[in-house]
Design a protein around this motif. Structure first.
Motif, short mmCIF file in Angstrom:
data_model
loop_
_atom_site.label_atom_id
_atom_site.label_comp_id
_atom_site.label_asym_id
_atom_site.label_seq_id
_atom_site.Cartn_x
_atom_site.Cartn_y
_atom_site.Cartn_z
N LEU A 122 -10.25 -8.56 7.66
CA LEU A 122 -11.44 -8.18 8.43
C LEU A 122 -12.24 -7.08 7.74
N TYR A 123 -11.58 -6.35 6.84
CA TYR A 123 -12.29 -5.22 6.23
C TYR A 123 -11.82 -4.98 4.80
N HIS A 124 -12.67 -5.35 3.85
CA HIS A 124 -12.44 -4.98 2.46
C HIS A 124 -13.61 -4.12 1.99
N TRP A 125 -13.80 -3.01 2.73
CA TRP A 125 -14.60 -1.87 2.30
C TRP A 125 -16.10 -1.93 2.62
N ASP A 126 -16.62 -3.05 3.12
CA ASP A 126 -18.09 -3.15 3.28
C ASP A 126 -18.54 -2.86 4.73
N TRP A 172 -6.15 3.15 1.85
CA TRP A 172 -6.00 4.37 1.04
C TRP A 172 -7.27 4.62 0.23
N ALA A 173 -7.78 3.56 -0.41
CA ALA A 173 -8.99 3.70 -1.24
C ALA A 173 -10.21 4.00 -0.38
N VAL A 174 -10.30 3.39 0.79
CA VAL A 174 -11.42 3.64 1.71
C VAL A 174 -11.48 5.13 2.02
N ALA A 175 -10.33 5.69 2.38
CA ALA A 175 -10.27 7.10 2.80
C ALA A 175 -10.43 8.06 1.62
N GLU A 176 -9.60 7.87 0.60
CA GLU A 176 -9.52 8.85 -0.49
C GLU A 176 -10.74 8.77 -1.41
N GLN A 177 -11.15 7.56 -1.77
CA GLN A 177 -12.26 7.43 -2.72
C GLN A 177 -13.63 7.38 -2.05
N GLY A 178 -13.63 7.04 -0.77
CA GLY A 178 -14.90 7.01 -0.04
C GLY A 178 -15.29 8.34 0.57
N ALA A 198 -10.67 10.10 7.97
CA ALA A 198 -11.00 8.67 7.87
C ALA A 198 -9.74 7.83 8.10
N ALA A 199 -8.64 8.21 7.44
CA ALA A 199 -7.38 7.46 7.58
C ALA A 199 -6.89 7.47 9.02
N HIS A 200 -7.02 8.61 9.68
CA HIS A 200 -6.58 8.76 11.08
C HIS A 200 -7.30 7.75 11.97
N HIS A 201 -8.61 7.65 11.78
CA HIS A 201 -9.40 6.72 12.60
C HIS A 201 -9.09 5.26 12.23
N ILE A 202 -8.83 5.00 10.95
CA ILE A 202 -8.48 3.63 10.52
C ILE A 202 -7.15 3.19 11.13
N ILE A 203 -6.16 4.08 11.14
CA ILE A 203 -4.85 3.75 11.71
C ILE A 203 -4.97 3.46 13.21
N LYS A 204 -5.74 4.29 13.91
CA LYS A 204 -5.95 4.06 15.36
C LYS A 204 -6.69 2.74 15.59
N THR A 205 -7.66 2.45 14.72
CA THR A 205 -8.43 1.21 14.84
C THR A 205 -7.52 0.01 14.64
N HIS A 206 -6.69 0.07 13.60
CA HIS A 206 -5.75 -1.02 13.32
C HIS A 206 -4.89 -1.30 14.57
N ALA A 207 -4.36 -0.23 15.15
CA ALA A 207 -3.48 -0.40 16.33
C ALA A 207 -4.24 -1.03 17.49
N HIS A 255 0.99 7.90 -0.51
CA HIS A 255 0.24 6.67 -0.73
C HIS A 255 0.55 5.64 0.36
N LEU A 256 1.75 5.08 0.28
CA LEU A 256 2.16 4.02 1.21
C LEU A 256 2.51 4.58 2.59
N GLY A 257 3.31 5.64 2.61
CA GLY A 257 3.80 6.19 3.88
C GLY A 257 2.70 6.71 4.79
N TRP A 258 1.62 7.21 4.20
CA TRP A 258 0.46 7.72 4.95
C TRP A 258 0.03 6.73 6.03
N PHE A 259 0.03 5.43 5.68
CA PHE A 259 -0.39 4.40 6.64
C PHE A 259 0.80 3.64 7.24
N ALA A 260 1.83 3.37 6.40
CA ALA A 260 2.95 2.55 6.88
C ALA A 260 3.83 3.31 7.87
N ASN A 261 4.02 4.61 7.65
CA ASN A 261 4.92 5.37 8.52
C ASN A 261 4.47 5.39 9.99
#
Length: 536
Positions: A122-126, A172-178, A198-207, A255-261
């Motif tokens: 649904l979301y590859h960065w655009d 990770w790239a959306v948050a860190e590089q954007g 950004a990552a915080h809002h993305i994780i909540k959105t995913h859920a 990297h991984l744990g930021w979102f997976a954990n």
């Protein structure tokens, strides 16, 4: 050592791509602008100021590209939906674009008619540009509801046929590089806080999207919703040193744990909370720069993935490195580590992408141990080359694919629950801030030719053989594949050379000849005027 054997029956083989990188048609048939349209249209943001305005012309070449998928004999195709193509402003109540919805309906139907399973991100960065301008994009909590509306529209329109959904590809790239370095759209440099927010809002959105699917669509559609996380492997420089082992662990967790954990265990990794909390306190901040989840949010987020998509490209050696106290901290300095590479590792293309197959097995085993052996689909794995001239005999890509796929086979024997593999990518395409200078495709595209023709590289033939054999049956057969692939690419190279010559001839015909003809007419007119003046 290389392991000869085959994958379990029903293992899925595929290739992937993403909307902005391939579709082009950036302002066609009612599509709204995305943050990548806005970003690439600013000078100095992308190598040679290249854009994805036309990219691979994938919007117009769906049927051609599905023929390539048939050629490869893949089981699945992973692609992304462009949010602003079906919802131009990103806001459901404002406008829907029926042309965009029809485009993805046609794509999905064509894939299924050819027995290819669609796996849809649904979301590859655009992100729609309007949401960036109005609300600040992923810095704003309102994105949760806007994205959930968009996701539900996709489930409504396509969910009767799409059974594998990815909410976010490489967040990770959306948050860190954007939002931290600004290397990617929207190009914001909000050091120290932007990426975490950004990552915080993305994780909540995913859920929220997972719960929407679970409550509204699952019983009827019987599909799965997951997330695709990209991570390298971090290996301690000295495996006997506790500080290096701890640093390597931090590398993976940041990297991984930021979102997976949060998704698998209910909260950010303890090491992230400790390090960012301590550094925030040193700066004199009252609270940590890493946001916190409430008790209710932790419960809501935990368990919201039916499968884990994994993107993996390379490995780093990691060691402890303490950064001096900085008034302005950043994600890069928060984890107190340094990354090294072994100069003997092959690096066929860009200097970030070294071929280190053994790291993949270790990463997959880490996931098995940390997150309760979840169902895994490998969603991105591949290697690029730096373009000097067309390189169809891509022996290094064959070696890369062979090595990395073999490590998945070993991980399966370790008991890791991997069900599918996606080679990245089907086509050479627009590589974000690198423009067209890096090529990940199994198929070469001649971007100078207005028709953007596709040419198979040697790796196409090799990957096709892996798929047909469902692995690596025996040494003699595998060696034979290599020779045949190299023979095939020699023929394709001759075809490309001929086509390039024809393209140059067409350019001569279309540009040079009309120019010469026009000049001849102008010279004739001037001479005629001079002649007439002399004779009056």
């Amino acid at each position: 050592s290389f392991y000869y054997g085959t994958f379990p029956a029903g293992f899925l083989w595929g290739v992937g791509s993403s909307a902005y990188q391939t579709e082009g048609a950036w302002d066609v048939d009612g599509k709204g602008p995305s943050i990548w349209d806005a970003f690439t249209h600013q000078k100095g943001k992308v190598f040679r100021n290249e854009t994805g305005d036309s990219a691979c012309d994938g919007y117009y070449k769906v049927k051609d590209d599905i023929q390539l998928l048939k050629e490869l004999k893949v089981n699945h195709y992973l692609f992304s939906i462009s949010w602003p193509r079906i919802m131009p402003t990103g806001i459901k109540t404002e406008q829907l674009n029926e042309n965009g919805i029809q485009f993805y309906n046609d794509t999905i139907n064509s894939l299924l008619e050819n027995n290819i399973t669609p796996i849809v991100s649904l979301y590859h960065w655009d992100l729609p540009q309007v949401l960036q301008e109005k609300y600040g994009g992923w810095q704003n909590i309102s994105m949760i509801n806007y994205f959930n509306d968009y996701a539900n529209l996709c489930f409504e329109k396509f969910g009767d046929r799409v059974k594998h959904w990815i909410t976010f590809s490489n967040p990770w790239a959306v948050a860190e590089q954007g939002y931290e370095t600004g290397e990617h759209a929207p190009g914001l440099k909000l050091g120290g806080c932007g990426a975490y927010k950004a990552a915080h809002h993305i994780i909540k959105t995913h859920a929220k999207v997972w719960h929407s699917y679970n409550n509204t669509w699952r019983s009827e559609q019987q599909g799965m919703v997951g997330i695709s996380l990209t991570s390298g492997w971090g290996e301690p420089v000295d495996p006997h040193s506790q500080t290096d082992r701890d640093a390597a662990e931090r590398y993976i967790q940041f990297h991984l744990g930021w979102f997976a954990n949060p998704i698998y265990r209910g909260d950010y990794p303890e090491v992230m909370k400790n390090y960012i909390g301590r550094k925030s306190a040193q700066q004199g901040l009252g609270t940590s720069r890493l946001p916190t989840f409430s008790v209710q949010e932790k419960t809501y987020i935990k368990g919201t993935s039916d499968f884990l998509g994994i993107g993996h490209f390379t490995t780093r050696y990691v060691l402890q490195k303490s950064f001096p106290f900085l008034q302005v901290s950043s994600y890069r300095t928060d984890h107190d580590l340094a990354e090294l590479v072994d100069p003997t590792w092959p690096a066929p293309g860009p200097k970030w992408l070294y071929s280190v197959p053994w790291g993949f097995r270790r990463l997959l085993n880490f996931i098995k141990t940390q997150y309760g052996n979840p169902l895994i689909y490998v969603t991105e794995n591949g290697v690029s080359e730096k373009v000097q001239c067309p390189q169809l005999c891509d022996e290094w890509r064959i070696e890369y694919l062979k090595g990395y796929i073999n490590e998945i086979l070993k991980a399966l024997n370790d008991g890791v629950n991997v069900k599918g593999y996606t080679a990245w990518s089907l086509l050479d395409k627009f590589e974000w801030n690198k423009g067209f200078s890096e090529r990940f495709g199994l198929y070469h595209i001649d971007f100078k030719n207005k028709n953007k023709p596709r040419y198979p590289k040697a790796s196409v033939d090799y990957y096709k053989k892996i798929i047909s054999a469902n692995g690596f049956p025996n040494p003699r057969e595998v060696e034979n594949w290599h020779q045949k692939a190299m023979d095939t690419c020699s023929t394709t190279r001759q075809l490309l050379a001929t086509d390039s010559l024809i393209t140059h001839m067409e350019m001569v015909t279309e540009i040079v000849l009309p120019t010469v003809f026009t000049l001849c007419i102008l010279i004739s007119i001037v001479l005629l005027i001079i002649y007439l003046r002399n004779h009056t």
